[in-house]
Each structure stands twice: as structure tokens, then as C-alpha cells.
Design a protein around this motif. Structure first.
Motif, PDB file in Angstrom:
ATOM      1  N   ALA A   1     -27.600  12.305  12.092  1.00 45.17           N
ATOM      2  CA  ALA A   1     -26.487  13.216  11.829  1.00 45.17           C
ATOM      3  C   ALA A   1     -26.992  14.577  11.384  1.00 45.17           C
ATOM      4  O   ALA A   1     -26.339  15.593  11.620  1.00 45.17           O
ATOM      5  CB  ALA A   1     -25.560  12.629  10.768  1.00 45.17           C
ATOM      6  N   CYS A   2     -28.146  14.564  10.705  1.00 41.39           N
ATOM      7  CA  CYS A   2     -28.796  15.811  10.307  1.00 41.39           C
ATOM      8  C   CYS A   2     -30.013  16.024  11.189  1.00 41.39           C
ATOM      9  O   CYS A   2     -30.956  15.227  11.160  1.00 41.39           O
ATOM     10  CB  CYS A   2     -29.231  15.754   8.842  1.00 41.39           C
ATOM     11  SG  CYS A   2     -27.872  15.837   7.656  1.00 41.39           S
ATOM     12  N   GLN A   3     -30.009  17.091  11.951  1.00 37.91           N
ATOM     13  CA  GLN A   3     -31.164  17.434  12.762  1.00 37.91           C
ATOM     14  C   GLN A   3     -32.063  18.369  11.965  1.00 37.91           C
ATOM     15  O   GLN A   3     -31.612  19.336  11.383  1.00 37.91           O
ATOM     16  CB  GLN A   3     -30.727  18.094  14.069  1.00 37.91           C
ATOM     17  CG  GLN A   3     -29.859  17.202  14.941  1.00 37.91           C
ATOM     18  CD  GLN A   3     -29.348  17.919  16.163  1.00 37.91           C
ATOM     19  OE1 GLN A   3     -29.978  18.836  16.677  1.00 37.91           O
ATOM     20  NE2 GLN A   3     -28.171  17.513  16.648  1.00 37.91           N
ATOM     21  N   GLY A   4     -33.362  18.025  11.933  1.00 35.46           N
ATOM     22  CA  GLY A   4     -34.305  18.842  11.188  1.00 35.46           C
ATOM     23  C   GLY A   4     -34.537  18.309   9.790  1.00 35.46           C
ATOM     24  O   GLY A   4     -33.732  17.546   9.244  1.00 35.46           O
ATOM     25  N   PHE A   5     -35.655  18.711   9.219  1.00 31.81           N
ATOM     26  CA  PHE A   5     -36.016  18.311   7.858  1.00 31.81           C
ATOM     27  C   PHE A   5     -36.919  19.392   7.265  1.00 31.81           C
ATOM     28  O   PHE A   5     -37.794  19.916   7.964  1.00 31.81           O
ATOM     29  CB  PHE A   5     -36.755  16.963   7.875  1.00 31.81           C
ATOM     30  CG  PHE A   5     -37.045  16.432   6.500  1.00 31.81           C
ATOM     31  CD1 PHE A   5     -36.110  15.654   5.842  1.00 31.81           C
ATOM     32  CD2 PHE A   5     -38.235  16.738   5.856  1.00 31.81           C
ATOM     33  CE1 PHE A   5     -36.354  15.170   4.569  1.00 31.81           C
ATOM     34  CE2 PHE A   5     -38.493  16.270   4.586  1.00 31.81           C
ATOM     35  CZ  PHE A   5     -37.552  15.478   3.940  1.00 31.81           C
ATOM     36  N   PRO A   6     -36.725  19.788   6.006  1.00 31.25           N
ATOM     37  CA  PRO A   6     -35.833  19.211   4.997  1.00 31.25           C
ATOM     38  C   PRO A   6     -34.390  19.707   5.065  1.00 31.25           C
ATOM     39  O   PRO A   6     -33.546  19.230   4.324  1.00 31.25           O
ATOM     40  CB  PRO A   6     -36.486  19.651   3.684  1.00 31.25           C
ATOM     41  CG  PRO A   6     -37.125  20.947   4.017  1.00 31.25           C
ATOM     42  CD  PRO A   6     -37.617  20.809   5.437  1.00 31.25           C
ATOM     43  N   THR A   7     -34.119  20.682   5.934  1.00 29.12           N
ATOM     44  CA  THR A   7     -32.747  21.150   6.058  1.00 29.12           C
ATOM     45  C   THR A   7     -31.937  20.176   6.910  1.00 29.12           C
ATOM     46  O   THR A   7     -32.487  19.289   7.555  1.00 29.12           O
ATOM     47  CB  THR A   7     -32.711  22.544   6.709  1.00 29.12           C
ATOM     48  OG1 THR A   7     -33.322  22.460   8.003  1.00 29.12           O
ATOM     49  CG2 THR A   7     -33.452  23.564   5.853  1.00 29.12           C
ATOM     50  N   CYS A   8     -30.624  20.356   6.899  1.00 33.85           N
ATOM     51  CA  CYS A   8     -29.726  19.525   7.694  1.00 33.85           C
ATOM     52  C   CYS A   8     -28.970  20.438   8.648  1.00 33.85           C
ATOM     53  O   CYS A   8     -28.152  21.256   8.206  1.00 33.85           O
ATOM     54  CB  CYS A   8     -28.757  18.773   6.778  1.00 33.85           C
ATOM     55  SG  CYS A   8     -27.500  17.796   7.644  1.00 33.85           S
ATOM     56  N   ASN A   9     -29.318  20.337   9.915  1.00 37.93           N
ATOM     57  CA  ASN A   9     -28.705  21.186  10.938  1.00 37.93           C
ATOM     58  C   ASN A   9     -28.868  22.670  10.599  1.00 37.93           C
ATOM     59  O   ASN A   9     -27.938  23.473  10.750  1.00 37.93           O
ATOM     60  CB  ASN A   9     -27.226  20.828  11.110  1.00 37.93           C
ATOM     61  CG  ASN A   9     -27.033  19.397  11.563  1.00 37.93           C
ATOM     62  OD1 ASN A   9     -27.844  18.850  12.306  1.00 37.93           O
ATOM     63  ND2 ASN A   9     -25.952  18.769  11.110  1.00 37.93           N
ATOM     64  N   GLY A  10     -30.070  22.996  10.121  1.00 43.69           N
ATOM     65  CA  GLY A  10     -30.408  24.389   9.839  1.00 43.69           C
ATOM     66  C   GLY A  10     -29.908  24.915   8.517  1.00 43.69           C
ATOM     67  O   GLY A  10     -30.105  26.096   8.203  1.00 43.69           O
TER      68      GLY A  10
END
Length: 359
Positions: free
Chosen positions: A216-225
Motif C-alpha cells: 500500500a506504501c510504495q517506497g521506504f522510508p517514505t510512503c508514496n513519496g
């Protein structure tokens, strides 16, 4: 024929010693078997085979997967997908074998329950939990992958694993002649916090999986940028979802799934900090160092696998490894707790240990 004394009761011959040896072997096999059942269950979910058979305990009314014509006659609204049906039935066969193993343990140990120190209560608890697991397995199908049931089914599997571990350790103590009467250290608040946070994180992991929020969240450590995107926490953790819809692939909207994923990430951070604090606090105990080091090491590996799952869009093999890491973390913490509580030396030594261990 030699006499053996076990906990003040005279046992004649080799029968009882052989029986204890058999129980040790069966309990160890149960640990390995349960781990396999958990991983096969996760594999079943990851390939969307949880509803491969629309009924329970059979598959389209049969104990083996039928052909398409018989399946259509039984459930015309659920067309047969042979691969998924076989995956689901293989999971059921293995789980049934685990249930038979629990019964075998109970029967084999029944003659020893009169001896002090024999873990008869743990054996009975194992039977109760495995029966509940069977019920949750049925509800998983009949309630069409309702997330609450799926999550509880995962936690129940881990409970079975822990009971097998505890039974094996108690049997080893029994075989050594320890009655269990010597005082054992109580868990300190820090140990309790570590156990509580691990339980919470396991539940969150099950909730992520059952609501299909793994990416559901793409990317890490951010969530969807974004560090903190718009999320629907009330819907994401709404535990009274309607029973009835088919929850295959989930029913929640994107903002709710993001909240679940972020909750899992926050839980992982809190658990990691607590495990580090636990290791730092009790590192001077030589017998705990392997387990504390193992906890930190497995946690770091789990963190890496979790990040990789997000970045690589949840490949099957990596998701299975992440589940295996969770199982390893549970086992390591259980063994750390066991070694913490086990007495060393005489009663005076234990009292001294309690004095410095209190936090």
C-alpha cells in the motif's frame, strides 16, 4: 533390568525412558511440522488459494480435488481452479497431520502424567489450541477470508508453535530429573514489553496480509513519496467489518491500507528499540547472549526483508522469507525467556540474580 528414579517415583525397566525419548522426538518434530504448516498456509494465501475449495473440510464435497464436472455440480458459483484447490487441500492435509501428531503426544504421555514435573497441562493446552485452529481454518473458508479470522488463524498457528517449544523444553527438564520446584525468575517489565510488542507486531503483520496492504506504501522510508500521507486509520483498523463479502484481494480503500502499512512500520520501530534495550540490559549474562544476539540479528534481517518486499513489490519467495523470519523471531524470544527464567546454581544464587535483575 535396572531401576530408575524419576522425581521420587521408582520406574522399572526401559519402557518409561523410551517413552520420554519418543515424546522428546515427537515434540521436536512438532516444532518443525508447525513451522512448515505456517509457511504453507502463507504460501496458500500468497497464491490466492485460500478459497481454492469453497467448502470445508472437503473440496467440492470430496476429500480429494475432483474434476471440473463434479466441482461444477457441487458449487456452480465457484468454478474449479485445480492448482489453487490442490494448494488449499495440501495445506489441510498437512494441518490434519499436525493434529494427529498432537493426539499421538497426548496418548504417548498419558501414562507419565502421574509423575511430578511431567508437562501434562501443556499437552492438554496444545490439544485445545490445535482444535481451535481447526475451527479457525473452517471459518477462514466459510467466512470468505474475513481479515479478523485470518489474522487469528495466523496467531493461533504461532501459539501452537510456542506450545510445542515449551512442551519440548519441559520434557527435557523432566527427563533430566528436575521437578520444576526450584525457584525461577519472574519476567521483568522489560521482558514483558518485548513479548507484548512482538505479539502486537505479529498481529499487525497478519492484518497487513489479510487486508492486502503489503504494498500500500510504495517506497521506504517514505510512503508514496510522503513521510505522513493522508491515511484512514479508523477504517484501516475497523475490527467490526461486515461479515459476508468475499475478502479475496481485500475490501479496503487505499487510504485505509496505507494506515495499516504505516502502523506495521511504527510497530517494527518500537519492537526494534525494545529488543536493543533488552540486549543491552542483560548482555552481561553469558547464557543469554546467544539468544539476545539472535533476537537483534533476526530483527535486523526481518527489517531488511520487509523493506525489500516493499521495494520489490512483494515477490512470493521474499514474502515467504519474511514469514520465516517472523517464526524465527518467535522461537528465539521463547528460548531467551526460557533461559532467563531457568535457575542456575542454588537458591541463594537465584535470590542474588533477582536483586540485580529487577528493573
Amino acid at each position: 533390568m535396572r531401576n530408575e528414579t524419576m522425581h521420587g517415583v521408582s520406574l522399572r525397566g526401559r519402557d518409561n525412558a523410551s517413552r520420554v525419548g519418543l515424546l522428546l522426538t515427537l515434540s521436536l518434530l512438532g516444532i518443525l511440522f508447525t513451522s512448515t504448516v505456517i509457511l504453507v498456509g502463507v504460501w496458500t494465501r500468497l497464491v490466492d488459494a485460500g478459497l481454492g475449495c469453497p467448502d470445508w473440510p472437503g473440496c467440492y464435497g470430496r476429500l480429494v480435488v475432483p474434476d471440473a464436472e463434479r466441482a461444477m455440480a457441487h458449487s456452480p458459483d465457484a468454478p474449479l481452479e485445480s492448482f489453487k484447490a490442490w494448494v488449499e487441500m495440501i495445506h489441510r492435509y498437512i494441518a490434519s497431520g499436525l493434529g494427529l501428531l498432537v493426539i499421538a503426544l497426548l496418548v504417548a504421555g498419558a501414562g507419565l502424567r502421574k509423575y511430578q514435573g511431567y508437562p501434562w497441562g501443556v499437552s492438554l493446552a496444545l490439544l485445545v489450541v490445535i482444535l481451535l485452529q481447526g475451527a479457525f481454518g473452517a471459518f477462514t473458508v466459510t467466512l470468505k477470508l474475513w481479515p479478523q479470522v485470518v489474522t487469528m488463524h495466523l496467531l493461533g498457528g504461532l501459539a501452537v508453535l510456542l506450545l510445542f517449544v515449551w512442551l519440548h523444553l519441559r520434557l527435557r527438564r523432566f527427563a533430566s530429573g528436575d521437578t520444576g520446584e526450584r525457584p525461577r525468575r519472574r519476567l521483568t517489565p522489560l521482558w514483558g514489553l518485548a513479548i507484548l510488542l512482538l505479539l502486537l507486531q505479529l498481529a499487525l503483520g497478519g492484518w497487513v496480509s489479510s487486508n492486502y496492504a503489503g504494498i500500500a506504501c510504495q517506497g521506504f522510508p517514505t510512503c508514496n513519496g510522503q513521510w505522513w500521507p493522508e491515511m484512514d486509520w479508523s477504517e484501516g483498523f475497523h475490527l467490526t467489518q461486515t461479515v459476508g463479502p468475499n475478502y479475496l484481494h481485500g475490501q479496503l480503500h487505499a487510504d485505509a491500507r496505507m494506515a495499516i502499512q504505516q502502523g506495521h512500520r511504527i510497530g517494527a520501530l518500537l519492537l526494534g528499540l525494545t529488543l536493543l534495550a533488552l540486549a543491552a540490559r542483560y548482555w552481561r549474562e553469558a547464557r543469554l547472549r546467544p539468544w539476545l544476539g539472535g533476537l537483534v540479528g533476526i530483527y535486523v534481517l526481518q527489517l531488511g526483508l520487509g523493506v525489500a518486499n516493499v521495494l520489490m513489490w512483494l515477490p512470493l519467495w521474499l514474502a515467504l522469507l519474511h514469514t520465516a523470519g517472523a517464526v524465527a523471531l518467535v522461537l528465539c524470544l521463547a528460548l531467551a525467556v526460557w533461559h532467563w527464567r531457568e535457575p542456575v546454581g542454588d537458591v541463594n544464587t537465584i535470590r542474588q540474580d533477582k536483586e540485580w535483575a529487577h528493573v
